[in-house]
Design a protein around this motif. Structure first.
Motif, PDB file in Angstrom:
ATOM      1  N   ARG A 158       0.977  -1.103  -0.049  1.00  0.00           N
ATOM      2  CA  ARG A 158       0.010  -0.088   0.198  1.00  0.00           C
ATOM      3  C   ARG A 158       0.766   1.268   0.101  1.00  0.00           C
ATOM      4  O   ARG A 158       0.430   2.314  -0.543  1.00  0.00           O
ATOM      5  CB  ARG A 158      -0.965   0.197   1.310  1.00  0.00           C
ATOM      6  CG  ARG A 158      -1.903  -1.086   0.838  1.00  0.00           C
ATOM      7  CD  ARG A 158      -3.062  -1.154   1.920  1.00  0.00           C
ATOM      8  NE  ARG A 158      -3.895  -2.207   1.930  1.00  0.00           N
ATOM      9  CZ  ARG A 158      -5.106  -2.533   1.156  1.00  0.00           C
ATOM     10  NH1 ARG A 158      -5.191  -1.293   0.429  1.00  0.00           N
ATOM     11  NH2 ARG A 158      -5.494  -3.534   1.196  1.00  0.00           N
ATOM     12  N   MET A 159       2.064   1.281   0.714  1.00  0.00           N
ATOM     13  CA  MET A 159       2.884   2.449   0.498  1.00  0.00           C
ATOM     14  C   MET A 159       3.314   2.429  -0.902  1.00  0.00           C
ATOM     15  O   MET A 159       3.415   3.768  -1.161  1.00  0.00           O
ATOM     16  CB  MET A 159       3.960   2.219   1.688  1.00  0.00           C
ATOM     17  CG  MET A 159       3.843   2.384   3.093  1.00  0.00           C
ATOM     18  SD  MET A 159       5.009   2.333   4.150  1.00  0.00           S
ATOM     19  CE  MET A 159       5.509   0.854   4.115  1.00  0.00           C
ATOM     20  N   ILE A 160       3.559   1.508  -1.353  1.00  0.00           N
ATOM     21  CA  ILE A 160       4.184   1.376  -2.953  1.00  0.00           C
ATOM     22  C   ILE A 160       2.998   2.104  -3.776  1.00  0.00           C
ATOM     23  O   ILE A 160       3.444   2.959  -4.762  1.00  0.00           O
ATOM     24  CB  ILE A 160       4.639   0.100  -3.418  1.00  0.00           C
ATOM     25  CG1 ILE A 160       6.024  -0.310  -2.449  1.00  0.00           C
ATOM     26  CG2 ILE A 160       5.153   0.095  -4.912  1.00  0.00           C
ATOM     27  CD1 ILE A 160       6.467  -1.613  -2.774  1.00  0.00           C
ATOM     28  N   ALA A 161       2.005   1.509  -3.583  1.00  0.00           N
ATOM     29  CA  ALA A 161       0.825   2.100  -4.317  1.00  0.00           C
ATOM     30  C   ALA A 161       0.458   3.183  -4.252  1.00  0.00           C
ATOM     31  O   ALA A 161       0.302   4.287  -5.168  1.00  0.00           O
ATOM     32  CB  ALA A 161      -0.429   1.131  -3.912  1.00  0.00           C
ATOM     33  N   ASP A 162       0.607   3.832  -3.041  1.00  0.00           N
ATOM     34  CA  ASP A 162       0.636   5.539  -2.646  1.00  0.00           C
ATOM     35  C   ASP A 162       1.480   6.209  -3.461  1.00  0.00           C
ATOM     36  O   ASP A 162       1.293   7.281  -3.980  1.00  0.00           O
ATOM     37  CB  ASP A 162       0.470   5.704  -1.175  1.00  0.00           C
ATOM     38  CG  ASP A 162      -0.963   5.159  -0.513  1.00  0.00           C
ATOM     39  OD1 ASP A 162      -1.722   4.886  -1.216  1.00  0.00           O
ATOM     40  OD2 ASP A 162      -0.861   5.114   0.819  1.00  0.00           O
ATOM     41  N   GLY A 163       2.772   5.775  -3.243  1.00  0.00           N
ATOM     42  CA  GLY A 163       3.880   6.555  -3.941  1.00  0.00           C
ATOM     43  C   GLY A 163       3.743   6.471  -5.554  1.00  0.00           C
ATOM     44  O   GLY A 163       3.935   7.600  -6.174  1.00  0.00           O
ATOM     45  N   LEU A 164       3.340   5.666  -6.301  1.00  0.00           N
ATOM     46  CA  LEU A 164       3.263   5.419  -7.569  1.00  0.00           C
ATOM     47  C   LEU A 164       2.182   6.247  -7.893  1.00  0.00           C
ATOM     48  O   LEU A 164       2.228   6.913  -9.127  1.00  0.00           O
ATOM     49  CB  LEU A 164       3.029   3.896  -8.036  1.00  0.00           C
ATOM     50  CG  LEU A 164       4.286   3.036  -7.788  1.00  0.00           C
ATOM     51  CD1 LEU A 164       3.797   1.727  -8.252  1.00  0.00           C
ATOM     52  CD2 LEU A 164       5.538   3.585  -8.685  1.00  0.00           C
ATOM     53  N   SER A 165       1.112   6.378  -7.020  1.00  0.00           N
ATOM     54  CA  SER A 165      -0.273   6.809  -7.560  1.00  0.00           C
ATOM     55  C   SER A 165       0.014   8.580  -7.354  1.00  0.00           C
ATOM     56  O   SER A 165      -0.174   9.261  -8.242  1.00  0.00           O
ATOM     57  CB  SER A 165      -1.161   6.967  -6.511  1.00  0.00           C
ATOM     58  OG  SER A 165      -1.846   5.406  -6.556  1.00  0.00           O
ATOM     59  N   GLN A 166       0.904   8.999  -6.337  1.00  0.00           N
ATOM     60  CA  GLN A 166       1.477  10.406  -6.521  1.00  0.00           C
ATOM     61  C   GLN A 166       2.039  10.633  -7.382  1.00  0.00           C
ATOM     62  O   GLN A 166       2.185  11.744  -8.179  1.00  0.00           O
ATOM     63  CB  GLN A 166       1.825  10.610  -5.072  1.00  0.00           C
ATOM     64  CG  GLN A 166       1.206  10.710  -3.935  1.00  0.00           C
ATOM     65  CD  GLN A 166       1.708  10.669  -2.314  1.00  0.00           C
ATOM     66  OE1 GLN A 166       2.827  11.109  -2.461  1.00  0.00           O
ATOM     67  NE2 GLN A 166       1.095  10.073  -1.463  1.00  0.00           N
ATOM     68  N   ALA A 167       3.080   9.846  -7.887  1.00  0.00           N
ATOM     69  CA  ALA A 167       4.186  10.110  -8.975  1.00  0.00           C
ATOM     70  C   ALA A 167       3.390  10.120 -10.437  1.00  0.00           C
ATOM     71  O   ALA A 167       3.815  10.813 -11.067  1.00  0.00           O
ATOM     72  CB  ALA A 167       5.127   9.110  -8.911  1.00  0.00           C
ATOM     73  N   TRP A 168       2.641   9.223 -10.638  1.00  0.00           N
ATOM     74  CA  TRP A 168       2.007   9.112 -11.928  1.00  0.00           C
ATOM     75  C   TRP A 168       0.725   9.603 -12.181  1.00  0.00           C
ATOM     76  O   TRP A 168       0.203   9.717 -13.243  1.00  0.00           O
ATOM     77  CB  TRP A 168       1.888   7.592 -12.475  1.00  0.00           C
ATOM     78  CG  TRP A 168       3.344   6.787 -12.389  1.00  0.00           C
ATOM     79  CD1 TRP A 168       4.495   7.650 -12.547  1.00  0.00           C
ATOM     80  CD2 TRP A 168       3.624   5.604 -12.444  1.00  0.00           C
ATOM     81  NE1 TRP A 168       5.654   6.630 -12.809  1.00  0.00           N
ATOM     82  CE2 TRP A 168       4.981   5.224 -12.602  1.00  0.00           C
ATOM     83  CE3 TRP A 168       2.869   4.394 -12.305  1.00  0.00           C
ATOM     84  CZ2 TRP A 168       5.591   4.272 -12.641  1.00  0.00           C
ATOM     85  CZ3 TRP A 168       3.559   3.114 -12.528  1.00  0.00           C
ATOM     86  CH2 TRP A 168       4.803   3.088 -12.699  1.00  0.00           C
ATOM     87  N   GLY A 169      -0.017  10.018 -10.914  1.00  0.00           N
ATOM     88  CA  GLY A 169      -1.247  10.806 -11.312  1.00  0.00           C
ATOM     89  C   GLY A 169      -2.440   9.533 -11.529  1.00  0.00           C
ATOM     90  O   GLY A 169      -3.507  10.276 -12.244  1.00  0.00           O
ATOM     91  N   GLN A 170      -2.272   8.613 -11.450  1.00  0.00           N
ATOM     92  CA  GLN A 170      -3.381   7.493 -11.553  1.00  0.00           C
ATOM     93  C   GLN A 170      -3.480   6.496 -10.441  1.00  0.00           C
ATOM     94  O   GLN A 170      -2.435   6.335  -9.728  1.00  0.00           O
ATOM     95  CB  GLN A 170      -2.786   6.755 -12.753  1.00  0.00           C
ATOM     96  CG  GLN A 170      -2.946   7.409 -14.033  1.00  0.00           C
ATOM     97  CD  GLN A 170      -4.313   7.751 -14.615  1.00  0.00           C
ATOM     98  OE1 GLN A 170      -5.475   7.048 -14.080  1.00  0.00           O
ATOM     99  NE2 GLN A 170      -4.450   8.604 -15.548  1.00  0.00           N
ATOM    100  N   PRO A 171      -4.743   6.089 -10.110  1.00  0.00           N
ATOM    101  CA  PRO A 171      -5.036   5.376  -9.045  1.00  0.00           C
ATOM    102  C   PRO A 171      -4.294   3.897  -9.185  1.00  0.00           C
ATOM    103  O   PRO A 171      -4.076   3.398 -10.156  1.00  0.00           O
ATOM    104  CB  PRO A 171      -6.335   5.076  -8.946  1.00  0.00           C
ATOM    105  CG  PRO A 171      -6.880   6.148 -10.021  1.00  0.00           C
ATOM    106  CD  PRO A 171      -6.035   6.600 -10.545  1.00  0.00           C
ATOM    107  N   VAL A 172      -3.484   3.532  -7.992  1.00  0.00           N
ATOM    108  CA  VAL A 172      -2.872   2.107  -8.001  1.00  0.00           C
ATOM    109  C   VAL A 172      -3.595   1.531  -6.910  1.00  0.00           C
ATOM    110  O   VAL A 172      -3.342   1.810  -5.669  1.00  0.00           O
ATOM    111  CB  VAL A 172      -1.471   2.356  -7.692  1.00  0.00           C
ATOM    112  CG1 VAL A 172      -0.696   0.753  -7.629  1.00  0.00           C
ATOM    113  CG2 VAL A 172      -0.577   3.175  -8.759  1.00  0.00           C
ATOM    114  N   VAL A 173      -4.365   0.598  -7.232  1.00  0.00           N
ATOM    115  CA  VAL A 173      -5.247  -0.149  -6.203  1.00  0.00           C
ATOM    116  C   VAL A 173      -4.481  -1.424  -5.678  1.00  0.00           C
ATOM    117  O   VAL A 173      -4.528  -2.183  -6.745  1.00  0.00           O
ATOM    118  CB  VAL A 173      -6.648  -0.387  -6.942  1.00  0.00           C
ATOM    119  CG1 VAL A 173      -7.592  -1.281  -5.831  1.00  0.00           C
ATOM    120  CG2 VAL A 173      -7.149   0.844  -7.347  1.00  0.00           C
ATOM    121  N   VAL A 174      -4.527  -1.762  -4.744  1.00  0.00           N
ATOM    122  CA  VAL A 174      -4.200  -2.943  -3.811  1.00  0.00           C
ATOM    123  C   VAL A 174      -5.122  -4.104  -4.096  1.00  0.00           C
ATOM    124  O   VAL A 174      -6.349  -3.666  -3.401  1.00  0.00           O
ATOM    125  CB  VAL A 174      -3.437  -2.640  -2.710  1.00  0.00           C
ATOM    126  CG1 VAL A 174      -3.021  -3.965  -2.130  1.00  0.00           C
ATOM    127  CG2 VAL A 174      -2.147  -1.869  -2.689  1.00  0.00           C
TER     128      VAL A 174
END
Length: 331
Positions: free
Chosen positions: A58-74
């Motif tokens: 979930r930390m990785i998902a949040d970081g990627l979401s912030q960097a890429w501007g797209q939701p990353v859903v676990v």
């Protein structure tokens, strides 16, 4: 019937169209990689919500979401020691929109399961996430304060020492078997469903020792009921500088730490794989993320897809050797 002029025009037109297609294909592929991601991403993890792996994902998902501007859903795809999630990954489109954070069971399943439902060739390694050191714990009342003393006790009283693991074929079980063979002892393996169960039996004297994650046993040390004798880890842990690795203690064959890492389906465009690898490295380099991962008893570690692929080859060789030489089977 076509006139020569018309035939000439048709030929020129056909060549122009063909050339346009030829030039458009690589440009389209490049555009797809460059535009990635343009929609939500699914990040699978094979453990239940609330655990260390889930929290890290979930930390990785949040970081990627912030960097890429797209939701990353676990998505928690539990069951079959990670095989259900791995099977879902290899069936997913190789477009980068489905990624899997696996534990080291992704290697062990291939070596122990007759039909794991996936092959390593069907996976694209992206990056390591962390090393998962495995600790050998003992109750404080056990008359052995080091691994050497435990081995001596096992030799003095054959059959009297046992070790708990979190299941037949688990990393803990395999490490225990490797230690037995190298040390020339016969500590009895007692499989449990998880670390909590083996810990309870250990402190109550029903099993002599137990293997488990460093994070779990770090939380138990404060209670004063257990002590750590050794760790399966590439190096000594900063949190436990006085606890030797199995390699330092003379049992390199058993020094098999676990790991967690990210995988995409085989055939994923290299540009997307690289984009993930670089972004994950930035996420895990953040001090707050590092601190949280360390609090789980893990060692944060990222690498390139090429380095991760080589590490997986090494892991397959090491685990395979122990499993084969000791004839370890699930039944």
């Amino acid at each position: 019937m076509k006139t020569p002029a018309l035939r000439s025009f048709s030929l020129v037109t056909s060549l122009a169209v063909a050339a346009g297609v030829m030039f458009a294909l690589p440009q389209t592929a490049a555009a797809q990689s460059g535009d990635f991601p343009s929609r939500p991403i699914k990040l699978m993890v094979a453990t239940a919500p609330g655990g260390s792996a889930d929290a890290t994902a979930r930390m990785i998902a949040d970081g990627l979401s912030q960097a890429w501007g797209q939701p990353v859903v676990v998505e928690n795809r539990t069951g079959a020691n990670g095989m259900i999630a791995a099977q879902a990954l290899v069936k997913a489109p190789a477009d980068g929109y489905t990624i899997y954070m696996s534990l080291s069971s992704i290697v062990q399943n291939l070596l122990l399961q007759p039909t794991p439902g996936y092959r390593m060739e069907e996976l694209t390694p992206v990056s390591m996430v962390a090393i998962l050191p495995i600790a050998l714990a003992a109750p404080v009342q056990l008359p052995a304060s080091s691994l050497a003393e435990l081995i001596a006790l096992a030799k003095q009283k054959p059959g009297s020492i046992s070790y708990g693991s979190y299941g037949v074929g688990s990393g803990a079980h395999i490490i225990g078997v490797a230690l037995n063979k190298k040390a020339g002892v016969d500590m009895t393996h007692i499989p449990y469903k998880g670390e909590t169960d083996s810990f309870s039996d250990m402190v109550n004297g029903r099993v002599s020792t137990a293997w488990g994650s460093v994070g779990f046993y770090a939380n138990q040390l404060a209670g004063g009921k257990v002590k750590l004798l050794a760790v399966a880890s590439p190096h000594r842990l900063k949190a436990f500088p006085n606890v030797p690795t199995l390699g330092e203690a003379g049992y390199a064959e058993a020094n098999l730490a676990g790991f967690t890492g990210l995988f995409l389906p085989a055939g994923t465009p290299p540009a997307i794989v690289s984009k993930y690898s670089q972004a994950v490295a930035k996420v895990l380099a953040a001090p707050d993320v590092q601190a949280k991962v360390v609090s789980f008893g893990w060692e944060p570690m990222t690498n390139t897809p090429e380095a991760f692929k080589k590490q997986l080859d090494d892991e397959m060789q090491k685990w395979s050797t122990v499993i084969r030489e000791n004839n370890i089977k699930l039944q």
